[in-house]
Structures are given as structure tokens and as C-alpha cells.
Design a protein around this motif. Structure first.
Motif, short mmCIF file in Angstrom:
data_model
loop_
_atom_site.label_atom_id
_atom_site.label_comp_id
_atom_site.label_asym_id
_atom_site.label_seq_id
_atom_site.Cartn_x
_atom_site.Cartn_y
_atom_site.Cartn_z
N LEU A 45 0.82 -1.21 0.00
CA LEU A 45 0.00 0.00 0.00
C LEU A 45 0.85 1.26 0.00
CD1 LEU A 45 -2.76 -1.04 2.58
CD2 LEU A 45 -2.80 -1.25 0.08
N HIS A 46 2.04 1.17 0.59
CA HIS A 46 3.00 2.28 0.57
C HIS A 46 4.39 1.70 0.73
CE1 HIS A 46 5.13 6.01 1.45
NE2 HIS A 46 5.64 5.40 2.50
N GLU A 47 5.34 2.26 -0.02
CA GLU A 47 6.73 1.82 0.11
C GLU A 47 7.66 3.03 0.08
OE1 GLU A 47 9.41 -1.93 -1.29
OE2 GLU A 47 8.03 -1.08 -2.77
N ALA A 56 5.65 2.25 14.87
CA ALA A 56 6.84 3.02 14.49
C ALA A 56 7.00 4.18 15.48
CB ALA A 56 6.71 3.54 13.06
N PRO A 57 7.40 3.88 16.72
CA PRO A 57 7.47 4.91 17.77
C PRO A 57 8.37 6.09 17.41
CG PRO A 57 8.52 2.87 18.48
CD PRO A 57 7.80 2.55 17.22
N GLU A 58 9.41 5.85 16.62
CA GLU A 58 10.31 6.92 16.21
C GLU A 58 9.64 7.90 15.25
OE1 GLU A 58 10.76 3.40 13.50
OE2 GLU A 58 10.61 3.74 15.66
N LEU A 59 8.49 7.50 14.71
CA LEU A 59 7.75 8.35 13.78
C LEU A 59 6.47 8.89 14.41
CD1 LEU A 59 8.37 9.01 10.75
CD2 LEU A 59 6.71 7.24 10.13
N ALA A 60 6.23 8.56 15.66
CA ALA A 60 4.96 8.86 16.32
C ALA A 60 4.60 10.35 16.29
CB ALA A 60 4.99 8.35 17.76
N ALA A 61 5.55 11.23 16.64
CA ALA A 61 5.26 12.66 16.71
C ALA A 61 4.89 13.20 15.33
CB ALA A 61 6.47 13.41 17.26
N LYS A 62 5.58 12.75 14.29
CA LYS A 62 5.29 13.22 12.93
C LYS A 62 3.94 12.70 12.44
CE LYS A 62 10.15 13.60 11.57
NZ LYS A 62 11.20 13.13 10.63
N LEU A 63 3.62 11.48 12.77
CA LEU A 63 2.32 10.94 12.40
C LEU A 63 1.19 11.73 13.03
CD1 LEU A 63 3.12 7.12 12.79
CD2 LEU A 63 2.46 8.24 10.65
N LYS A 64 1.34 12.05 14.31
CA LYS A 64 0.31 12.83 15.01
C LYS A 64 0.20 14.23 14.43
CE LYS A 64 -1.35 14.04 19.63
NZ LYS A 64 -1.75 15.40 19.23
N SER A 65 1.33 14.83 14.10
CA SER A 65 1.33 16.18 13.54
C SER A 65 0.60 16.23 12.20
CB SER A 65 2.77 16.66 13.36
OG SER A 65 2.80 17.90 12.69
N ASN A 120 -11.11 12.70 10.58
CA ASN A 120 -10.80 11.32 10.93
C ASN A 120 -10.32 10.55 9.70
OD1 ASN A 120 -11.56 11.59 13.63
ND2 ASN A 120 -13.71 11.20 13.15
N LEU A 121 -9.18 9.93 9.81
CA LEU A 121 -8.65 9.11 8.73
C LEU A 121 -9.29 7.72 8.82
CD1 LEU A 121 -4.88 10.10 9.01
CD2 LEU A 121 -6.64 11.15 7.61
N ALA A 133 -2.01 5.36 3.99
CA ALA A 133 -0.80 5.29 3.17
C ALA A 133 -0.26 6.70 2.94
CB ALA A 133 -1.10 4.60 1.85
N ALA A 134 -1.17 7.65 2.67
CA ALA A 134 -0.77 9.05 2.47
C ALA A 134 -0.23 9.65 3.77
CB ALA A 134 -1.96 9.85 1.96
N LEU A 135 -0.82 9.29 4.90
CA LEU A 135 -0.34 9.75 6.21
C LEU A 135 1.11 9.32 6.43
CD1 LEU A 135 -0.72 10.77 9.19
CD2 LEU A 135 -1.54 8.46 9.71
N LEU A 136 1.40 8.06 6.12
CA LEU A 136 2.73 7.52 6.30
C LEU A 136 3.74 8.24 5.39
CD1 LEU A 136 4.27 5.40 7.92
CD2 LEU A 136 3.74 3.74 6.08
#
Length: 246
Positions: free
Chosen positions: A150-152, A212-221, A229-230, A237-240
Motif C-alpha cells: 500500500l506504501h513503500e 513506528a514509535p520513532e515516527l509517532a510525533a510526525k504521524l500525530k502532527s 478522521n482518517l 498510506a498518504a499519512l505515512l
């Protein structure tokens, strides 16, 4: 020579009419003669015959897509076979091809020789759907299955089309009164991190952040900026993808 025909020897398993998933049951004979014979036997004190014709077939489908789709196949040798009509049976992990669309016969391919395949989705024109072997699967038995990408990017979002076959259950005092066989969808999503580790995730920001805890802050932002709501696979996939770019 057609590329598919040239490589058939490497992929060919056999022509097949895929067997029905229906539970094997005898056909009820409800003709007038059979009913009369049964009633006559009962009137004589003999054993009569009962007929149960409630079975209604199969619900659901073992296929990822129910119709034949034009696709490209890539072999383990990186040889590409273009323009083949395919179906992926996710229940039995079988890849079927139809070399001649004018005939109902299909060819069961040797999936051990297949690295990946990509559909041009007939329902979503212009969209290419890539499936590859789930080599990093957490469960050993799943490594031979195919997953949709779905995303790479730095992170990869994978979708596994799990299927479960459930037999009809409508006979006996403690039956579930379910007169049909059923193929149930058991879809799973997996997030692959840059270090190759794979976590199963749900389609939620919280679950992605946990995977992906190292990406958590960016995902939330990114999710907060979306102000909605996603819900769909394409939205996650776009969020990631957006979180990777921050």
C-alpha cells in the motif's frame, strides 16, 4: 512468441477448474415418487427417509478480486511476463492465469517461481496494485503468501488478505443454523520499519505510532493538520508518506 507462453514451462502447474468450496452433501431427492416411497415405508413401520435441502451454497470469495485482471508477473529471476490475466486465491495461496480469455480453462502457476505481480485494477483505472511475497512475515507459515504494497518508502505498509473457510453448520440439536459454507475475510496490516522489523497494525494513528514509535510525533502532527478522521487504506498510506517527508 507470446511471452507468457514462452515462460509457461517454468510456471505451469496444470489446467484447472478451481474446485468449489461447498461442503460435500448429497443432493436431496424430493421427487413425488421418493416422497411417496418414504411415506409408504413409514406406514408399514419401516424406516422412512428424511431430506434436508436447506444448504444454500457458499458466501464470500477466496479471491482478492473476483474478476480476471490484466497483470504483469515478475519471476524470481527478475524476468517480467507482461499482460497476463490473473486471479489470486488468497485462501489457498494459489495464483491462477487465463492464457486464452475466450476459454474457461485456467492455469495454476507455480508460485515458488513468482517474485511479485501487479494488477491494473479494472475498478480503479490507472491504479497499479503491487503484490509481493511476504518474506518478512512474523509467522513462518505466512512467508509464502503474497501481500499488497500500500506504501513503500522508508517505511512500508503491507496488506495481507487472510481468508478463513467455515463449513456449513445446520444439522443436529446444537447446530448454528447456518445452511451455507462461508469464506471469511481476515485482513491484516503490517508496518515494516527501516531496520526490517515488522509490526501488525490497525488503521489508526495510535496503532501506527505504536508500530513506528520513532515516527509517532510526525504521524500525530500530520493527522492533526488533516483536521478529520482518517479511515481508508489510501488515507493511511498518504499519512505515512507525509510523515516520512517531515
Amino acid at each position: 512468441m507470446n511471452a507468457f507462453r514462452f515462460w509457461t514451462a517454468a510456471l505451469f502447474v496444470g489446467f484447472t477448474s478451481v474446485p468449489a468450496l461447498a461442503q460435500q452433501t448429497s443432493t436431496a431427492n424430493t421427487s413425488g415418487a421418493a416422497v411417496s416411497e418414504s411415506l409408504s415405508a413409514l406406514s408399514r413401520g419401516a424406516v422412512g427417509f428424511s431430506y434436508d435441502d436447506r444448504y444454500t451454497g457458499v458466501k464470500g470469495s477466496p479471491y482478492v478480486m473476483r474478476v480476471w485482471q490484466p497483470a504483469d508477473i515478475t519471476l524470481n529471476t527478475n524476468v517480467r511476463i507482461p499482460s497476463v490475466r490473473l486471479k489470486y486465491d488468497a485462501l489457498r495461496n494459489q495464483l491462477l492465469a487465463r492464457p486464452d480469455n475466450s476459454r474457461p480453462d485456467s492455469v495454476m502457476l507455480n508460485i515458488a517461481s513468482v517474485k511479485s505481480f501487479a494488477f491494473q485494477d479494472a475498478l480503479r483505472p490507472g491504479e497499479r496494485r503491487v503484490f509481493r511475497r511476504f518474506e518478512e512475515a512474523p509467522v513462518l507459515a505466512d512467508k509464502q503468501a503474497f501481500v499488497e504494497v500500500l506504501h513503500e518508502g522508508q517505511y512500508t505498509l503491507l496488506k495481507r488478505y487472510g481468508k478463513e473457510f467455515r463449513k456449513a453448520n445446520f444439522k443436529g440439536a446444537y447446530s448454528e443454523n447456518r445452511p451455507y459454507d462461508e469464506v471469511l475475510d481476515r485482513t491484516q496490516y503490517f508496518l515494516r520499519r527501516p531496520d526490517g522489523h515488522v509490526n501488525e497494525v490497525k488503521l489508526s494513528v495510535k496503532s501506527f505510532a505504536g508500530g513506528a514509535p520513532e515516527l509517532a510525533a510526525k504521524l500525530k502532527s500530520v493527522a492533526d493538520r488533516a483536521e478529520r478522521n482518517l479511515k481508508t487504506e489510501s488515507e493511511f498510506a498518504a499519512l505515512l508518506a507525509a510523515a516520512e517527508k517531515q
